[in-house]
Design an enzyme around this catalytic site. Structure first.
Site, PDB file in Angstrom:
ATOM      1  N   SER A  18       4.345  18.101  -4.071  1.00 18.88           N
ATOM      2  CA  SER A  18       3.261  19.001  -3.661  1.00 18.88           C
ATOM      3  C   SER A  18       2.811  18.763  -2.227  1.00 18.88           C
ATOM      4  O   SER A  18       2.997  17.687  -1.661  1.00 18.88           O
ATOM      5  CB  SER A  18       2.065  18.826  -4.597  1.00 18.88           C
ATOM      6  OG  SER A  18       2.454  19.002  -5.934  1.00 18.88           O
TER       7      SER A  18
HETATM    8  N1  SAH Z   1       3.051  16.070  -9.052  1.00 20.17           N
HETATM    9  C1  SAH Z   1       4.384  16.299  -8.581  1.00 20.17           C
HETATM   10  C2  SAH Z   1       4.676  17.771  -8.522  1.00 20.17           C
HETATM   11  C3  SAH Z   1       5.999  18.051  -9.101  1.00 20.17           C
HETATM   12  S1  SAH Z   1       6.403  19.745  -9.312  1.00 20.17           S
HETATM   13  C4  SAH Z   1       4.630  15.612  -7.257  1.00 20.17           C
HETATM   14  O1  SAH Z   1       3.668  15.261  -6.577  1.00 20.17           O
HETATM   15  O2  SAH Z   1       5.790  15.408  -6.897  1.00 20.17           O
HETATM   16  C5  SAH Z   1       6.010  20.005 -10.999  1.00 20.17           C
HETATM   17  C6  SAH Z   1       6.718  19.155 -12.019  1.00 20.17           C
HETATM   18  O3  SAH Z   1       6.311  19.615 -13.300  1.00 20.17           O
HETATM   19  C7  SAH Z   1       8.254  19.275 -12.003  1.00 20.17           C
HETATM   20  O4  SAH Z   1       8.809  18.006 -11.880  1.00 20.17           O
HETATM   21  C8  SAH Z   1       8.573  19.908 -13.353  1.00 20.17           C
HETATM   22  O5  SAH Z   1       9.798  19.456 -13.905  1.00 20.17           O
HETATM   23  C9  SAH Z   1       7.398  19.475 -14.181  1.00 20.17           C
HETATM   24  N2  SAH Z   1       7.169  20.270 -15.378  1.00 20.17           N
HETATM   25  C10 SAH Z   1       7.234  21.621 -15.535  1.00 20.17           C
HETATM   26  N3  SAH Z   1       6.968  21.965 -16.812  1.00 20.17           N
HETATM   27  C11 SAH Z   1       6.728  20.803 -17.492  1.00 20.17           C
HETATM   28  C12 SAH Z   1       6.411  20.484 -18.840  1.00 20.17           C
HETATM   29  N4  SAH Z   1       6.265  21.424 -19.774  1.00 20.17           N
HETATM   30  N5  SAH Z   1       6.253  19.179 -19.167  1.00 20.17           N
HETATM   31  C13 SAH Z   1       6.389  18.198 -18.246  1.00 20.17           C
HETATM   32  N6  SAH Z   1       6.685  18.431 -16.949  1.00 20.17           N
HETATM   33  C14 SAH Z   1       6.854  19.717 -16.576  1.00 20.17           C
END
Ligand code: SAH
Length: 218
Positions: A65
């Site tokens: 993010s």
């Molecule tokens: N907080 C993270 C943002 C990652 S992007 C950072 O700072 O890097 C969002 C993440 O949510 C992705 O890795 C994606 O695989 C995950 N995601 C999406 N749907 C999900 C679900 N149902 N359960 C767990 N993770 C999920």
């Protein structure tokens, strides 16, 4: 070699200034961001851009993010040192690390095994001892560990995240991007202590979608 603390990286100093000017002013939140090496969570190809205020690609087609959004969401959560926090979407583990510096325990759920393994390795390298990880569908929360003081969702939920709200303490706070399209509304739900919530729209954001089930990887 790591820079001594009295010589802050100019790119990091600029980033902190930019966050401050956009309204991320909570000193504890800024300190957590300042002491978290974003480059460690950024793929090699993008390491030079680790202190730019932008989202960057990570493995599995996901993103780390934007620091401003990380700051805004973390500040909106009003975390207390004693809090147990649930994070949905571990991704790179960058946001998890920041949450871990502000709370007692962080429970984080990711649907990509690869991402979770990489993040776990980083938590170990960084010496974090208060992060508990789970491979699974975060849309369902973590009922065995509920209720939580705070919940942060870092993938866009199509609508009100009812399962997650039901795992929040009566006066807890949940922050999540809500919406089905490429642009979503970042919402804060504040429990009224009686089972209801006050809902506030904070800003528009662009998150990858919260998907059902776990990811199938080769
Ligand atoms: N907080 C993270 C943002 C990652 S992007 C950072 O700072 O890097 C969002 C993440 O949510 C992705 O890795 C994606 O695989 C995950 N995601 C999406 N749907 C999900 C679900 N149902 N359960 C767990 N993770 C999920």
């Amino acid at each position: 070699m790591a820079k001594p603390p009295h010589e802050p990286d100019p790119a990091l100093a600029r980033l902190i200034l930019a966050l401050r000017s956009q309204g991320v002013t909570d000193p504890a939140v800024l300190n957590a961001i300042e002491t978290t090496p974003r480059e460690a969570f950024t793929p090699d190809l993008f390491k030079e851009r680790a202190f730019e205020d932008s989202a960057l690609p990570i493995a599995c087609g996901q993103t780390i993010s934007q620091p401003y959004i990380v700051g805004l969401m973390t500040q909106a959560l009003k975390i207390d040192r004693r809090d147990r926090v649930l994070e949905i979407g571990t991704g790179s583990g960058y946001q998890t690390t920041i949450l871990s510096k502000l709370s007692r325990l962080v429970y984080t759920v990711e649907r990509y095994r690869t991402l979770l393994r990489d993040a776990e390795a980083l938590f170990k390298t960084l010496g974090l001892t208060n992060v508990i990880t789970k491979f699974g569908d975060g849309g369902k929360g973590w009922p065995e560990q509920a209720p939580f003081d705070r919940i942060m969702v870092t993938a866009a939920a199509p609508g009100e995240p009812k399962a997650l709200l039901s795992q929040l303490k009566p006066s807890g706070i949940l922050v999540a991007p809500i919406g089905k399209g490429p642009v979503q509304s970042l919402r804060r739900y504040v429990g009224d202590g009686e089972g209801g919530f006050e809902v506030e729209a904070l800003t528009d954001v662009r998150f990858v979608p919260l998907l059902d089930g776990v990811a199938k990887e080769l």
